[in-house]
Design an enzyme around this catalytic site. Structure first.
Site, PDB file in Angstrom:
ATOM      1  N   GLY A  64       6.929 -14.602  -2.891  1.00  0.00           N
ATOM      2  CA  GLY A  64       6.562 -14.938  -1.503  1.00  0.00           C
ATOM      3  C   GLY A  64       5.651 -16.151  -1.442  1.00  0.00           C
ATOM      4  O   GLY A  64       4.966 -16.373  -0.436  1.00  0.00           O
TER       5      GLY A  64
ATOM      6  N   ILE B 237       0.599 -17.282   3.616  1.00  0.00           N
ATOM      7  CA  ILE B 237      -0.547 -17.085   2.727  1.00  0.00           C
ATOM      8  C   ILE B 237      -0.215 -17.647   1.346  1.00  0.00           C
ATOM      9  O   ILE B 237      -1.035 -18.336   0.717  1.00  0.00           O
ATOM     10  CB  ILE B 237      -0.906 -15.576   2.628  1.00  0.00           C
ATOM     11  CG1 ILE B 237      -1.273 -15.026   4.018  1.00  0.00           C
ATOM     12  CG2 ILE B 237      -2.034 -15.343   1.626  1.00  0.00           C
ATOM     13  CD1 ILE B 237      -1.386 -13.511   4.095  1.00  0.00           C
ATOM     14  N   GLY B 238       1.007 -17.377   0.877  1.00  0.00           N
ATOM     15  CA  GLY B 238       1.399 -17.751  -0.479  1.00  0.00           C
ATOM     16  C   GLY B 238       1.287 -19.242  -0.745  1.00  0.00           C
ATOM     17  O   GLY B 238       0.774 -19.661  -1.792  1.00  0.00           O
TER      18      GLY B 238
ATOM     19  N   GLU C 293       8.958  -8.259   3.978  1.00  0.00           N
ATOM     20  CA  GLU C 293       9.284  -8.296   5.408  1.00  0.00           C
ATOM     21  C   GLU C 293       8.009  -7.856   6.119  1.00  0.00           C
ATOM     22  O   GLU C 293       7.386  -6.869   5.714  1.00  0.00           O
ATOM     23  CB  GLU C 293      10.406  -7.313   5.722  1.00  0.00           C
ATOM     24  CG  GLU C 293      11.721  -7.611   5.022  1.00  0.00           C
ATOM     25  CD  GLU C 293      12.590  -8.594   5.793  1.00  0.00           C
ATOM     26  OE1 GLU C 293      12.138  -9.113   6.840  1.00  0.00           O
ATOM     27  OE2 GLU C 293      13.717  -8.851   5.340  1.00  0.00           O
ATOM     28  N   THR C 294       7.621  -8.552   7.191  1.00  0.00           N
ATOM     29  CA  THR C 294       6.253  -8.360   7.689  1.00  0.00           C
ATOM     30  C   THR C 294       6.110  -7.965   9.170  1.00  0.00           C
ATOM     31  O   THR C 294       4.987  -7.925   9.669  1.00  0.00           O
ATOM     32  CB  THR C 294       5.427  -9.647   7.458  1.00  0.00           C
ATOM     33  OG1 THR C 294       6.035 -10.691   8.204  1.00  0.00           O
ATOM     34  CG2 THR C 294       5.345 -10.031   6.002  1.00  0.00           C
TER      35      THR C 294
ATOM     36  N   SER D  78      -1.884  -4.018   3.395  1.00  0.00           N
ATOM     37  CA  SER D  78      -2.159  -4.275   4.810  1.00  0.00           C
ATOM     38  C   SER D  78      -3.052  -3.204   5.410  1.00  0.00           C
ATOM     39  O   SER D  78      -2.959  -2.019   5.052  1.00  0.00           O
ATOM     40  CB  SER D  78      -0.817  -4.301   5.554  1.00  0.00           C
ATOM     41  OG  SER D  78      -1.003  -4.118   6.916  1.00  0.00           O
TER      42      SER D  78
ATOM     43  N   TYR E 183       6.885  -0.416   8.533  1.00  0.00           N
ATOM     44  CA  TYR E 183       6.234  -1.483   7.756  1.00  0.00           C
ATOM     45  C   TYR E 183       5.019  -0.931   7.013  1.00  0.00           C
ATOM     46  O   TYR E 183       4.858  -1.147   5.809  1.00  0.00           O
ATOM     47  CB  TYR E 183       5.820  -2.630   8.687  1.00  0.00           C
ATOM     48  CG  TYR E 183       4.883  -3.632   8.038  1.00  0.00           C
ATOM     49  CD1 TYR E 183       5.339  -4.490   7.037  1.00  0.00           C
ATOM     50  CD2 TYR E 183       3.537  -3.716   8.421  1.00  0.00           C
ATOM     51  CE1 TYR E 183       4.479  -5.393   6.429  1.00  0.00           C
ATOM     52  CE2 TYR E 183       2.671  -4.618   7.823  1.00  0.00           C
ATOM     53  CZ  TYR E 183       3.151  -5.454   6.829  1.00  0.00           C
ATOM     54  OH  TYR E 183       2.291  -6.348   6.218  1.00  0.00           O
TER      55      TYR E 183
ATOM     56  N   ARG F  31      -8.448  -6.348  17.388  1.00  0.00           N
ATOM     57  CA  ARG F  31      -7.995  -6.785  16.080  1.00  0.00           C
ATOM     58  C   ARG F  31      -9.113  -7.553  15.376  1.00  0.00           C
ATOM     59  O   ARG F  31     -10.031  -8.083  16.014  1.00  0.00           O
ATOM     60  CB  ARG F  31      -6.762  -7.721  16.199  1.00  0.00           C
ATOM     61  CG  ARG F  31      -5.513  -7.024  16.717  1.00  0.00           C
ATOM     62  CD  ARG F  31      -4.980  -5.994  15.742  1.00  0.00           C
ATOM     63  NE  ARG F  31      -3.783  -5.327  16.218  1.00  0.00           N
ATOM     64  CZ  ARG F  31      -3.768  -4.181  16.906  1.00  0.00           C
ATOM     65  NH1 ARG F  31      -4.916  -3.591  17.223  1.00  0.00           N
ATOM     66  NH2 ARG F  31      -2.634  -3.622  17.270  1.00  0.00           N
TER      67      ARG F  31
HETATM   68  N1  NAD Z   1      -0.189 -12.352   7.691  1.00  0.00           N
HETATM   69  C1  NAD Z   1      -0.823 -11.217   7.900  1.00  0.00           C
HETATM   70  O1  NAD Z   1      -1.495 -11.030   8.928  1.00  0.00           O
HETATM   71  C2  NAD Z   1      -0.758 -10.124   6.875  1.00  0.00           C
HETATM   72  C3  NAD Z   1      -1.527  -8.967   7.087  1.00  0.00           C
HETATM   73  C4  NAD Z   1      -1.453  -7.945   6.152  1.00  0.00           C
HETATM   74  C5  NAD Z   1      -0.678  -8.077   5.014  1.00  0.00           C
HETATM   75  N2  NAD Z   1       0.071  -9.210   4.849  1.00  0.00           N
HETATM   76  C6  NAD Z   1       0.927  -9.291   3.662  1.00  0.00           C
HETATM   77  O2  NAD Z   1       0.724 -10.536   3.031  1.00  0.00           O
HETATM   78  C7  NAD Z   1       1.945 -10.967   2.424  1.00  0.00           C
HETATM   79  C8  NAD Z   1       2.265 -12.383   2.828  1.00  0.00           C
HETATM   80  O3  NAD Z   1       2.387 -12.428   4.235  1.00  0.00           O
HETATM   81  P1  NAD Z   1       2.548 -13.786   5.033  1.00  0.00           P
HETATM   82  O4  NAD Z   1       1.797 -13.638   6.291  1.00  0.00           O
HETATM   83  O5  NAD Z   1       2.274 -14.942   4.150  1.00  0.00           O
HETATM   84  O6  NAD Z   1       4.072 -13.708   5.406  1.00  0.00           O
HETATM   85  P2  NAD Z   1       5.232 -14.828   5.332  1.00  0.00           P
HETATM   86  O7  NAD Z   1       6.402 -14.217   6.005  1.00  0.00           O
HETATM   87  O8  NAD Z   1       4.749 -16.142   5.799  1.00  0.00           O
HETATM   88  O9  NAD Z   1       5.505 -14.941   3.772  1.00  0.00           O
HETATM   89  C9  NAD Z   1       6.295 -14.016   3.086  1.00  0.00           C
HETATM   90  C10 NAD Z   1       7.166 -14.805   2.136  1.00  0.00           C
HETATM   91  O10 NAD Z   1       8.002 -13.857   1.449  1.00  0.00           O
HETATM   92  C11 NAD Z   1       9.319 -14.367   1.425  1.00  0.00           C
HETATM   93  N3  NAD Z   1      10.220 -13.223   1.360  1.00  0.00           N
HETATM   94  C12 NAD Z   1      10.517 -12.332   2.333  1.00  0.00           C
HETATM   95  N4  NAD Z   1      11.390 -11.428   1.870  1.00  0.00           N
HETATM   96  C13 NAD Z   1      11.632 -11.753   0.572  1.00  0.00           C
HETATM   97  C14 NAD Z   1      12.441 -11.199  -0.452  1.00  0.00           C
HETATM   98  N5  NAD Z   1      13.206 -10.129  -0.215  1.00  0.00           N
HETATM   99  N6  NAD Z   1      12.445 -11.788  -1.674  1.00  0.00           N
HETATM  100  C15 NAD Z   1      11.688 -12.888  -1.931  1.00  0.00           C
HETATM  101  N7  NAD Z   1      10.908 -13.472  -0.993  1.00  0.00           N
HETATM  102  C16 NAD Z   1      10.881 -12.903   0.242  1.00  0.00           C
HETATM  103  C17 NAD Z   1       9.488 -15.160   2.703  1.00  0.00           C
HETATM  104  O11 NAD Z   1      10.514 -16.143   2.569  1.00  0.00           O
HETATM  105  C18 NAD Z   1       8.097 -15.778   2.859  1.00  0.00           C
HETATM  106  O12 NAD Z   1       8.040 -17.052   2.256  1.00  0.00           O
HETATM  107  C19 NAD Z   1       2.993  -9.934   2.814  1.00  0.00           C
HETATM  108  O13 NAD Z   1       3.131  -9.022   1.746  1.00  0.00           O
HETATM  109  C20 NAD Z   1       2.399  -9.229   4.004  1.00  0.00           C
HETATM  110  O14 NAD Z   1       2.846  -7.890   4.098  1.00  0.00           O
HETATM  111  C21 NAD Z   1       0.051 -10.232   5.743  1.00  0.00           C
END
Ligand code: NAD
Length: 362
Positions: free
Chosen positions: A14, A19-20, A90-91, A133, A191, A259
């Site tokens: 990801g 975030i990544g 998936e988020t 999360s 989720y 939030r």
């Molecule tokens: N953004 C938030 O507020 C938040 C809050 C709590 C937890 N998180 C967790 O942080 C992590 C990153 O979230 P984010 O906000 O950067 O989301 P994001 O959707 O921007 O990034 C997720 C990345 O994962 C990739 N991805 C999705 N399904 C995939 C799969 N099956 N195989 C490979 N890659 C896949 C997407 O292409 C994307 O680049 C997630 O695990 C999410 O659950 C995010």
């Protein structure tokens, strides 16, 4: 004790995401040896015909899904990481209620594939950072009007249809949410259940696979780079896109949902701190700004920053989404204690940065 991440090989699933992509750049700044980004470039997040971000030297990108066990294992074995960071997921909370199998496959089976693939690597201890999360707590801890702790019941759709968005206990008392730190899991959405399952799978496999789990539970992360096109996640990105398109913001429920908005760079710093710590983390760590803000208040602040009149440009719709919770805010004392981490970016500054970025990308 500080673990050196200099010269380490780090797998980031990801890593092309919100975030990544910022974490990858930060890890390179910290002197990481090599980084492998494994990401499917999900069209819902990145659009069609997406490309990987323009990463600095030292970063290799492989397009693939964590659902594809063979492809993932091949990438793992070829790279043989010293550290694993698992962000791919998936988020969308609301979407997960309809796309149950899709969320379970990506988040649960995907994590299982990753853990299984690690079994093919030469055995050595590897830190494994999991982005969990806040949603795993469901409504989370609450207190009754007399200040005593009381268990919140899941809010009922029929009550919300009638405009009652309160949280009640079994005695019918209206409860008030309180800050949470490593509380009791009670996920209220698919989720959230998949994120809890990710944690459990990691803990189940930690010893046999010689993994050193670093589980962080993020609150609402926001900031530049969050997908403006994904309608299912990132309420502040969604609001920003709507404001810049001249639309009126639709506040769900009564606008009083609370939030904890934490800026993306603060979250990235927390991830780096979790990877640098060499002491085992005995508990999951909550990562937030530690400040509670209503959706109404944040929408008004965002509108003001954009030069729009909050009175004119937001309306309470009374609509609601099953699986949404009323109150979320982190107790960040454990993060300070265990990670020596604290958020640095104020909400106003963070919103300004989000708006500036969104204006540039609109
Ligand atoms: N953004 C938030 O507020 C938040 C809050 C709590 C937890 N998180 C967790 O942080 C992590 C990153 O979230 P984010 O906000 O950067 O989301 P994001 O959707 O921007 O990034 C997720 C990345 O994962 C990739 N991805 C999705 N399904 C995939 C799969 N099956 N195989 C490979 N890659 C896949 C997407 O292409 C994307 O680049 C997630 O695990 C999410 O659950 C995010």
């Amino acid at each position: 004790m500080v673990r050196k991440i200099e010269s380490m090989k780090i797998l980031v699933t990801g890593g092309a995401g919100f975030i990544g992509s910022r974490l990858v750049r930060k890890l390179i700044e910290f002197g990481a040896g090599e980084i492998l980004v494994y990401d499917s470039l999900h069209p819902q997040v990145h659009g069609d015909n997406a490309a990987f971000p323009d990463f600095p030297d030292g970063v290799t990108c492989v397009r693939g899904s964590v659902e594809d066990a063979a492809n993932l294992t091949n990438a793992l074995v070829a790279f043989d990481p010293d550290i694993v960071v698992h962000l791919a997921a998936e988020t969308g909370t609301g979407q997960s209620q309809d796309e149950i199998a899709r969320y379970c496959t990506a988040n649960v089976t995907g994590t299982a594939n990753l853990l299984q693939g690690i079994g093919f690597l030469p055995p050595r201890i590897r830190p494994f950072l999991l982005s969990s999360s806040r949603s795993i707590y469901g409504e989370g801890p609450h207190v009754a009007p007399d200040g005593s702790p009381s268990r919140a019941l899941c809010r009922r759709a029929d009550a919300m249809q009638n405009g009652d968005f309160n949280v009640y206990d079994a005695k019918g008392r209206v409860l008030q949410g309180v800050r949470v730190a490593d509380g009791l899991p009670e996920p209220l959405s698919v989720y959230a259940s998949t994120k809890l399952m990710q944690e459990q799978l990691l803990l189940n496999c930690a010893e046999p696979k010689r993994l050193d789990p670093r589980i962080l539970r993020f609150q609402n992360v926001y900031g530049p780079g969050q997908s403006l096109r994904n309608p299912y996640t990132g309420v502040l990105s969604i609001f920003t896109a709507q404001i810049l398109a001249g639309k009126t913001i639709d506040l769900y429920e009564d606008g009083g949902m609370v939030r904890d908005f934490v800026f993306v760079d603060d979250v990235v710093d927390a991830c780096v701190a979790a990877l640098q710590g060499s002491e085992p983390l005995k508990e999951a760590i909550d990562i937030g700004a530690g400040e509670d803000t209503t959706i109404r208040a944040v929408a008004a602040e965002l509108l003001t920053i954009c030069g729009a009149d909050p009175q004119q440009r937001m309306q309470v719709s009374g609509r609601f989404r099953p699986g949404d919770i009323k109150y979320a805010c982190a107790d960040i004392a454990p993060a300070k204690r265990h990670l020596d981490w604290a958020p640095r970016v104020s909400l106003n500054t963070g919103l300004q940065l989000l708006v500036d970025w969104a204006r540039g990308s609109a």
